[in-house]
Design a protein around this motif. Sequence first.
Motif, mmCIF file in Angstrom:
data_model
loop_
_atom_site.group_PDB
_atom_site.id
_atom_site.type_symbol
_atom_site.label_atom_id
_atom_site.label_comp_id
_atom_site.label_asym_id
_atom_site.label_seq_id
_atom_site.Cartn_x
_atom_site.Cartn_y
_atom_site.Cartn_z
ATOM 1 N N SER A 1 0.832 -1.207 0.000
ATOM 2 C CA SER A 1 0.000 0.000 0.000
ATOM 3 C C SER A 1 0.863 1.252 0.000
ATOM 4 C CB SER A 1 -0.938 -0.004 1.206
ATOM 5 O OG SER A 1 -0.213 0.078 2.422
ATOM 6 N N MET A 2 1.997 1.204 0.697
ATOM 7 C CA MET A 2 2.931 2.337 0.683
ATOM 8 C C MET A 2 3.555 2.509 -0.696
ATOM 9 S SD MET A 2 4.913 2.096 4.343
ATOM 10 C CE MET A 2 4.102 2.626 5.847
ATOM 11 N N ILE A 3 3.902 1.398 -1.331
ATOM 12 C CA ILE A 3 4.494 1.457 -2.668
ATOM 13 C C ILE A 3 3.505 2.057 -3.662
ATOM 14 C CG2 ILE A 3 5.269 0.028 -4.601
ATOM 15 C CD1 ILE A 3 6.514 -1.863 -2.528
ATOM 16 N N THR A 4 2.232 1.692 -3.529
ATOM 17 C CA THR A 4 1.197 2.257 -4.395
ATOM 18 C C THR A 4 1.126 3.768 -4.239
ATOM 19 O OG1 THR A 4 -0.099 0.216 -4.242
ATOM 20 C CG2 THR A 4 -1.252 2.199 -4.980
ATOM 21 N N ALA A 5 1.245 4.240 -2.998
ATOM 22 C CA ALA A 5 1.233 5.685 -2.746
ATOM 23 C C ALA A 5 2.488 6.346 -3.312
ATOM 24 C CB ALA A 5 1.109 5.961 -1.250
ATOM 25 N N PHE A 6 3.645 5.680 -3.152
ATOM 26 C CA PHE A 6 4.900 6.231 -3.676
ATOM 27 C C PHE A 6 4.847 6.376 -5.195
ATOM 28 C CE2 PHE A 6 7.401 4.401 0.138
ATOM 29 C CZ PHE A 6 7.125 5.556 0.872
ATOM 30 N N SER B 1 1.476 7.865 2.175
ATOM 31 C CA SER B 1 0.217 7.488 2.813
ATOM 32 C C SER B 1 0.361 7.493 4.328
ATOM 33 C CB SER B 1 -0.222 6.110 2.327
ATOM 34 O OG SER B 1 -1.381 5.696 3.010
ATOM 35 N N VAL B 2 -0.263 8.457 4.981
ATOM 36 C CA VAL B 2 -0.243 8.535 6.437
ATOM 37 C C VAL B 2 -1.024 7.375 7.042
ATOM 38 C CG1 VAL B 2 -0.881 9.930 8.444
ATOM 39 C CG2 VAL B 2 0.031 11.039 6.402
ATOM 40 N N SER B 3 -2.133 7.007 6.404
ATOM 41 C CA SER B 3 -2.938 5.903 6.921
ATOM 42 C C SER B 3 -2.154 4.594 6.908
ATOM 43 C CB SER B 3 -4.230 5.758 6.106
ATOM 44 O OG SER B 3 -3.938 5.489 4.741
ATOM 45 N N SER B 4 -1.360 4.365 5.850
ATOM 46 C CA SER B 4 -0.538 3.151 5.788
ATOM 47 C C SER B 4 0.516 3.156 6.887
ATOM 48 C CB SER B 4 0.136 3.032 4.421
ATOM 49 O OG SER B 4 -0.819 2.893 3.395
ATOM 50 N N LEU B 5 1.085 4.343 7.163
ATOM 51 C CA LEU B 5 2.071 4.455 8.238
ATOM 52 C C LEU B 5 1.439 4.144 9.594
ATOM 53 C CD1 LEU B 5 4.879 5.222 9.293
ATOM 54 C CD2 LEU B 5 4.122 7.612 9.322
ATOM 55 N N LEU B 6 0.226 4.643 9.811
ATOM 56 C CA LEU B 6 -0.467 4.377 11.073
ATOM 57 C C LEU B 6 -0.798 2.897 11.216
ATOM 58 C CD1 LEU B 6 -2.914 7.440 11.206
ATOM 59 C CD2 LEU B 6 -0.824 7.084 12.541
ATOM 60 N N ILE B 7 -1.212 2.275 10.121
ATOM 61 C CA ILE B 7 -1.492 0.834 10.146
ATOM 62 C C ILE B 7 -0.213 0.052 10.446
ATOM 63 C CG2 ILE B 7 -2.172 -1.138 8.730
ATOM 64 C CD1 ILE B 7 -4.104 0.719 7.274
ATOM 65 N N LEU B 8 0.901 0.485 9.845
ATOM 66 C CA LEU B 8 2.187 -0.171 10.091
ATOM 67 C C LEU B 8 2.567 -0.085 11.566
ATOM 68 C CD1 LEU B 8 4.804 -1.505 9.071
ATOM 69 C CD2 LEU B 8 5.685 0.797 8.614
ATOM 70 N N LEU B 9 2.449 1.107 12.152
ATOM 71 C CA LEU B 9 2.792 1.295 13.564
ATOM 72 C C LEU B 9 1.854 0.482 14.461
ATOM 73 C CD1 LEU B 9 3.511 5.142 13.605
ATOM 74 C CD2 LEU B 9 5.175 3.266 13.605
ATOM 75 N N LEU B 10 0.579 0.443 14.093
ATOM 76 C CA LEU B 10 -0.395 -0.322 14.867
ATOM 77 C C LEU B 10 -0.054 -1.807 14.866
ATOM 78 C CD1 LEU B 10 -3.144 -0.453 16.373
ATOM 79 C CD2 LEU B 10 -4.242 -0.707 14.142
ATOM 80 N N TYR B 11 0.306 -2.330 13.690
ATOM 81 C CA TYR B 11 0.594 -3.755 13.616
ATOM 82 C C TYR B 11 1.931 -4.098 14.274
ATOM 83 C CZ TYR B 11 0.519 -8.509 11.900
ATOM 84 O OH TYR B 11 0.498 -9.876 11.832
ATOM 85 N N ILE B 12 2.904 -3.198 14.197
ATOM 86 C CA ILE B 12 4.168 -3.415 14.905
ATOM 87 C C ILE B 12 3.910 -3.484 16.415
ATOM 88 C CG2 ILE B 12 6.369 -2.356 15.536
ATOM 89 C CD1 ILE B 12 6.588 -1.320 12.697
ATOM 90 N N GLY B 13 3.056 -2.593 16.901
ATOM 91 C CA GLY B 13 2.694 -2.627 18.315
ATOM 92 C C GLY B 13 2.024 -3.940 18.693
ATOM 93 N N TYR B 14 1.157 -4.425 17.820
ATOM 94 C CA TYR B 14 0.492 -5.704 18.069
ATOM 95 C C TYR B 14 1.508 -6.850 18.080
ATOM 96 C CZ TYR B 14 -2.275 -9.881 17.184
ATOM 97 O OH TYR B 14 -2.806 -11.151 17.250
ATOM 98 N N GLU B 15 2.488 -6.801 17.182
ATOM 99 C CA GLU B 15 3.517 -7.828 17.139
ATOM 100 C C GLU B 15 4.339 -7.840 18.431
ATOM 101 O OE1 GLU B 15 5.075 -10.087 14.155
ATOM 102 O OE2 GLU B 15 2.985 -10.253 14.762
ATOM 103 N N PHE B 16 4.681 -6.655 18.933
ATOM 104 C CA PHE B 16 5.414 -6.574 20.198
ATOM 105 C C PHE B 16 4.574 -7.161 21.341
ATOM 106 C CE2 PHE B 16 8.377 -3.317 18.443
ATOM 107 C CZ PHE B 16 9.549 -3.965 18.819
#
Length: 240
Positions: A141-146, A152-167
């Motif tokens: 999704s980030m590549i599509t935006a690039f 894509s701010v929304s993709s960044l937020l999703i990335l941070l959210l999922y990293i938090g879930y992984e931790f």
Amino acid sequence: MAKKSKLRFVYDSPVVSTFVIVCALLFVTDVFFLKGKVVSSFFTCPGTKKSAGFDAFNFKSALDYVKIFTHIFGNSAWENLFVNFAFILVSGPVFEEKYGSVYIFVMCLTAGIVSGVLNACMSPFASTGAASIVFTMIFLSMITAFSKKTFSVSSLLILLLYIGYEFYCVIKLSGGGGFKAVLLVPVCGDLIAGICGSLFGFFVSPKKKSSSSAKTVLQEKEKYSAPAYSSDETVVGTLN
């Protein structure tokens, strides 16, 4: 009188849908009928050390090498199943339509293998689940935006959210020992695997429409752009 169109059942994303269905059936069967023995035995990639009842990766075992890939089909808990599938089903069919089923399969295969290799060589924990596939979808999704020269701010937020879930999952697996540097290893492994899988998005052009579809569109344009003549006008013109 116009005929009513019938509702059609469309298997629109065969790779993503089949992957989700197989994982769900495997997990449900394992939980209710096999007492968790199948996922732990065949769909969990061992780490570098013995942990949580799993032996360390055995480089002399052929089965352990198979687990390097098959671990993406396993899930350790209901929450992992629901969270991973929520991410995959929201974005996966969109990218499968954009790039095609073959490339999506190659992306998922690459992410799964890289994740398994890194886990076997670097992580002290056994690994199961499709986290690397989820990261692949997020980075796509980030590549599509690039490609549109946007971020894509929304993709960044999703990335941070999922990293938090992984931790959260790794800390829970380690027994709630708090934040340690070693906890970065499995999360970073899935991140790197997701990046490797999504790299195909940089080098592969989106799937083009078939020539038959393009021909149909062209015929429709010609139909409405061409001048219309009645049969009477044609006859009169011929007689004159």
